[in-house]
Design a protein around this motif. Sequence first.
Motif, PDB file in Angstrom:
ATOM      1  N   GLU A   1       0.825  -1.209   0.000  1.00  0.00           N
ATOM      2  CA  GLU A   1       0.000   0.000   0.000  1.00  0.00           C
ATOM      3  C   GLU A   1       0.857   1.256   0.000  1.00  0.00           C
ATOM      4  OE1 GLU A   1      -3.592   2.022   2.649  1.00  0.00           O
ATOM      5  OE2 GLU A   1      -2.385   0.407   3.506  1.00  0.00           O
ATOM      6  N   VAL A   2       1.782   1.361   0.955  1.00  0.00           N
ATOM      7  CA  VAL A   2       2.496   2.634   1.135  1.00  0.00           C
ATOM      8  C   VAL A   2       3.487   2.916   0.020  1.00  0.00           C
ATOM      9  CG1 VAL A   2       2.187   2.572   3.623  1.00  0.00           C
ATOM     10  CG2 VAL A   2       4.306   1.649   2.635  1.00  0.00           C
ATOM     11  N   LEU A   3       3.970   1.886  -0.665  1.00  0.00           N
ATOM     12  CA  LEU A   3       4.878   2.091  -1.796  1.00  0.00           C
ATOM     13  C   LEU A   3       4.133   2.149  -3.126  1.00  0.00           C
ATOM     14  CD1 LEU A   3       7.878  -0.252  -0.830  1.00  0.00           C
ATOM     15  CD2 LEU A   3       7.550   2.174  -0.308  1.00  0.00           C
ATOM     16  N   GLY A   4       2.807   2.028  -3.106  1.00  0.00           N
ATOM     17  CA  GLY A   4       2.008   2.110  -4.330  1.00  0.00           C
ATOM     18  C   GLY A   4       2.185   0.922  -5.249  1.00  0.00           C
ATOM     19  N   LEU A   5       2.574  -0.228  -4.702  1.00  0.00           N
ATOM     20  CA  LEU A   5       2.881  -1.383  -5.545  1.00  0.00           C
ATOM     21  C   LEU A   5       1.638  -2.175  -5.939  1.00  0.00           C
ATOM     22  CD1 LEU A   5       6.147  -2.496  -3.729  1.00  0.00           C
ATOM     23  CD2 LEU A   5       5.960  -1.483  -6.018  1.00  0.00           C
ATOM     24  N   ASP A   6       0.593  -2.139  -5.134  1.00  0.00           N
ATOM     25  CA  ASP A   6      -0.636  -2.840  -5.498  1.00  0.00           C
ATOM     26  C   ASP A   6      -1.227  -2.292  -6.797  1.00  0.00           C
ATOM     27  OD1 ASP A   6      -3.055  -4.179  -5.634  1.00  0.00           O
ATOM     28  OD2 ASP A   6      -3.963  -3.101  -3.965  1.00  0.00           O
ATOM     29  N   PRO A   7      -1.479  -0.985  -6.903  1.00  0.00           N
ATOM     30  CA  PRO A   7      -2.028  -0.490  -8.177  1.00  0.00           C
ATOM     31  C   PRO A   7      -1.073  -0.642  -9.347  1.00  0.00           C
ATOM     32  CG  PRO A   7      -1.505   1.336  -6.695  1.00  0.00           C
ATOM     33  CD  PRO A   7      -1.411   0.087  -5.885  1.00  0.00           C
ATOM     34  N   SER A   8       0.224  -0.534  -9.096  1.00  0.00           N
ATOM     35  CA  SER A   8       1.191  -0.685 -10.178  1.00  0.00           C
ATOM     36  C   SER A   8       1.186  -2.103 -10.733  1.00  0.00           C
ATOM     37  CB  SER A   8       2.596  -0.331  -9.669  1.00  0.00           C
ATOM     38  OG  SER A   8       3.558  -0.484 -10.692  1.00  0.00           O
ATOM     39  N   LEU A   9       0.980  -3.073  -9.862  1.00  0.00           N
ATOM     40  CA  LEU A   9       0.981  -4.471 -10.272  1.00  0.00           C
ATOM     41  C   LEU A   9      -0.363  -4.934 -10.824  1.00  0.00           C
ATOM     42  CD1 LEU A   9       2.946  -5.909  -7.227  1.00  0.00           C
ATOM     43  CD2 LEU A   9       3.564  -6.373  -9.607  1.00  0.00           C
ATOM     44  N   ASP A  10      -1.475  -4.417 -10.285  1.00  0.00           N
ATOM     45  CA  ASP A  10      -2.742  -5.120 -10.508  1.00  0.00           C
ATOM     46  C   ASP A  10      -3.940  -4.202 -10.716  1.00  0.00           C
ATOM     47  OD1 ASP A  10      -3.753  -7.773 -10.762  1.00  0.00           O
ATOM     48  OD2 ASP A  10      -4.722  -7.607  -8.812  1.00  0.00           O
ATOM     49  N   SER A  11      -3.736  -3.013 -11.285  1.00  0.00           N
ATOM     50  CA  SER A  11      -4.885  -2.147 -11.540  1.00  0.00           C
ATOM     51  C   SER A  11      -5.873  -2.807 -12.498  1.00  0.00           C
ATOM     52  CB  SER A  11      -4.422  -0.817 -12.145  1.00  0.00           C
ATOM     53  OG  SER A  11      -3.997   0.067 -11.147  1.00  0.00           O
ATOM     54  N   TRP A  12      -7.154  -2.602 -12.206  1.00  0.00           N
ATOM     55  CA  TRP A  12      -8.219  -3.161 -13.034  1.00  0.00           C
ATOM     56  C   TRP A  12      -9.444  -2.275 -12.906  1.00  0.00           C
ATOM     57  CZ3 TRP A  12      -8.534  -6.508 -16.810  1.00  0.00           C
ATOM     58  CH2 TRP A  12      -9.791  -6.947 -17.205  1.00  0.00           C
ATOM     59  N   PRO A  13     -10.163  -1.962 -13.987  1.00  0.00           N
ATOM     60  CA  PRO A  13      -9.885  -2.366 -15.371  1.00  0.00           C
ATOM     61  C   PRO A  13      -8.771  -1.541 -15.986  1.00  0.00           C
ATOM     62  CG  PRO A  13     -11.859  -1.019 -15.261  1.00  0.00           C
ATOM     63  CD  PRO A  13     -11.416  -1.223 -13.844  1.00  0.00           C
ATOM     64  N   LEU A  14      -8.276  -2.021 -17.120  1.00  0.00           N
ATOM     65  CA  LEU A  14      -7.221  -1.326 -17.842  1.00  0.00           C
ATOM     66  C   LEU A  14      -7.766  -0.103 -18.578  1.00  0.00           C
ATOM     67  CD1 LEU A  14      -5.455  -4.390 -19.524  1.00  0.00           C
ATOM     68  CD2 LEU A  14      -4.763  -3.196 -17.439  1.00  0.00           C
ATOM     69  N   ASP A  15      -6.851   0.773 -18.945  1.00  0.00           N
ATOM     70  CA  ASP A  15      -7.196   1.917 -19.801  1.00  0.00           C
ATOM     71  C   ASP A  15      -6.792   1.543 -21.233  1.00  0.00           C
ATOM     72  OD1 ASP A  15      -7.553   4.295 -21.099  1.00  0.00           O
ATOM     73  OD2 ASP A  15      -6.722   5.518 -19.480  1.00  0.00           O
ATOM     74  N   GLN A  16      -7.683   0.837 -21.932  1.00  0.00           N
ATOM     75  CA  GLN A  16      -7.340   0.331 -23.254  1.00  0.00           C
ATOM     76  C   GLN A  16      -7.158   1.464 -24.265  1.00  0.00           C
ATOM     77  OE1 GLN A  16      -8.970  -3.310 -24.844  1.00  0.00           O
ATOM     78  NE2 GLN A  16     -10.034  -3.734 -22.927  1.00  0.00           N
ATOM     79  N   ASP A  17      -7.819   2.563 -24.048  1.00  0.00           N
ATOM     80  CA  ASP A  17      -7.632   3.712 -24.922  1.00  0.00           C
ATOM     81  C   ASP A  17      -6.177   4.177 -24.846  1.00  0.00           C
ATOM     82  OD1 ASP A  17      -9.081   5.269 -26.758  1.00  0.00           O
ATOM     83  OD2 ASP A  17      -9.172   6.946 -25.366  1.00  0.00           O
ATOM     84  N   ALA A  18      -5.652   4.277 -23.625  1.00  0.00           N
ATOM     85  CA  ALA A  18      -4.262   4.706 -23.445  1.00  0.00           C
ATOM     86  C   ALA A  18      -3.287   3.640 -23.949  1.00  0.00           C
ATOM     87  CB  ALA A  18      -3.995   5.019 -21.977  1.00  0.00           C
ATOM     88  N   ILE A  19      -3.619   2.368 -23.768  1.00  0.00           N
ATOM     89  CA  ILE A  19      -2.758   1.295 -24.266  1.00  0.00           C
ATOM     90  C   ILE A  19      -2.632   1.372 -25.784  1.00  0.00           C
ATOM     91  CG2 ILE A  19      -2.618  -1.224 -24.572  1.00  0.00           C
ATOM     92  CD1 ILE A  19      -3.767  -1.477 -21.725  1.00  0.00           C
ATOM     93  N   TRP A  20      -3.768   1.617 -26.445  1.00  0.00           N
ATOM     94  CA  TRP A  20      -3.729   1.777 -27.895  1.00  0.00           C
ATOM     95  C   TRP A  20      -2.854   2.972 -28.270  1.00  0.00           C
ATOM     96  CZ3 TRP A  20      -3.394   0.547 -32.551  1.00  0.00           C
ATOM     97  CH2 TRP A  20      -3.689   1.409 -33.599  1.00  0.00           C
TER      98      TRP A  20
END
Length: 399
Positions: A336-355
Motif C-alpha cells: 500500500e504505502v509504496l504504491g505497488l498494489d495499483p502498479s501491479l494489478d490495476s483493473w480495469p485497464l485503460d485500453q484507450d491509453a494502451i492503444w
Amino acid sequence: MTKKISFYLFITLLSFGIFTSACKDPEDDGGEAKDIEEMALSPEWNTYMLATASELLDDCIALWAAWNGPEGLSDDEKARLGADFFTKNADRIGTQGYAKLFSGAGPNNTHEGLKSQQAAIEMIVSDGCIVIAEEVGEAKIGEPKALADDGRKDEAVLEVESWYSWNSIADFADNIVSIKNSYWGGRDLSAASATGISTFVKSKNPALDTKITKAIDDTHKAIKEGMTDPFRDHLNDAGVDAAMAACAHLSETLAEILPLLDNTDYDFTGALNDYAYKVVVPTYKAMKDAARDMYEKAKAYKENPTQTNLDKVCEAWKMNRIPWEQSEAFLFGPAEVLGLDPSLDSWPLDQDAIWGILKNIKSGATVDQVIKMIQTDEVRGFHTIELLLFKDGSNRKVN
C-alpha cells in the motif's frame, strides 16, 4: 486488485458496443479494441510486452525486498531497486525490512501502527483477511453479477478481473488461500502452525477456531468447485450467489476474532514471526522468482517469436498470478504505502491509453524507451500483460 475507473472506460464501453450479446467477446467489436487487435503480436506489441514484464519484475522485487530487507539481494536486484531504496523508504518499511518491524510490534516499535502486538494481529485480521474476503465477494464477484442482473451484460464482462485469460475463478480461489495461510501461519500446511493466529483463537474459543477454518474451506470450495469457468460467461449462475454468500459468512466469522484481542496478555511473538517469515516473505519471494521467469521467457519470445515461446510466456504469467493472488490478504504495509498494489494489478485497464502507446512506439524502439511510456498504473502490470498474451481465454496465435 486495485480498481481504477476513468473517463476512458466509458469511451471503451461505447466502442465495445455494450448493448450486444453477453456471449460476444467485446474485443471483437469496433473502435479502439479492434485497432488494438490489428497490432497483435507485432514487433511493437512484443516490445511493449517485454517492457511491461520488466516493470512488473521491478515491482515484485521491490515488494519482496520491502518485507525481507536488504539481505540476499542479487546484484541485478540491487540495480533494479536503486541504491537508495531502503534509505528513502525507511520511515515506511524500516531500514531492515518491514518483516522485522512487523514481527517486532510492541511499545518500543518505531512504526506508529505497530505499537502493540494486538495492533499487528488486528491488522492481519481486519486490514488483510476481512478486506480480501469482502473484496472477493462484493467486488470481484458481486459487481459484475450486479451489472449482469441489471441487464448490462456486456458491461459486466468488462468488470470481470482476468477475463482475457479466463483465469478469474483461479484468482478468486487463491485469494481465499491467502486468508488460510495468514490464519494458519504458513504456506501449504496440512495443519495450523503451533504458533499461528489459529492457535491463539483455539486457546480462547476452540469452537470458533473450527468455525473459521470451516468457513475458509467452504468459501474456497464454493468458488473453486461451485462456480463455472469462465466466470464471464456464467455471471448469473446459482453458484455465483453461493460463492458471494460464503465470502460474506467468512468475513463475518473472521470478525469474531477481534473481541478476543481486547485486554489479552497473550504473547503473539510466534504468530507474528510465522506471519512475517513463513507466510509473507516466502510468498513474495515465490512471486519475485515467478516474475523473473516470466521476464526471461518474454525476452526469449521477443528474440524468437514462435508459438512455442509465446506459450511459455502465457504459462509463466499464470504461474506468476498464483503467489500474487495468494498475497492479497496482506496488501497493507509495503504494497500500500509504496504504491505497488495499483502498479501491479490495476483493473480495469485503460485500453484507450494502451492503444495510444502501441501506435506511438516507433519501429525499432528499445525496451527502455517503451518503459518510459508506461508509467501510469492502468497501462502496465499483470492485466496489461494478460491482454497482450491472451484472447478469448486462449493463448494468442503467432502467424
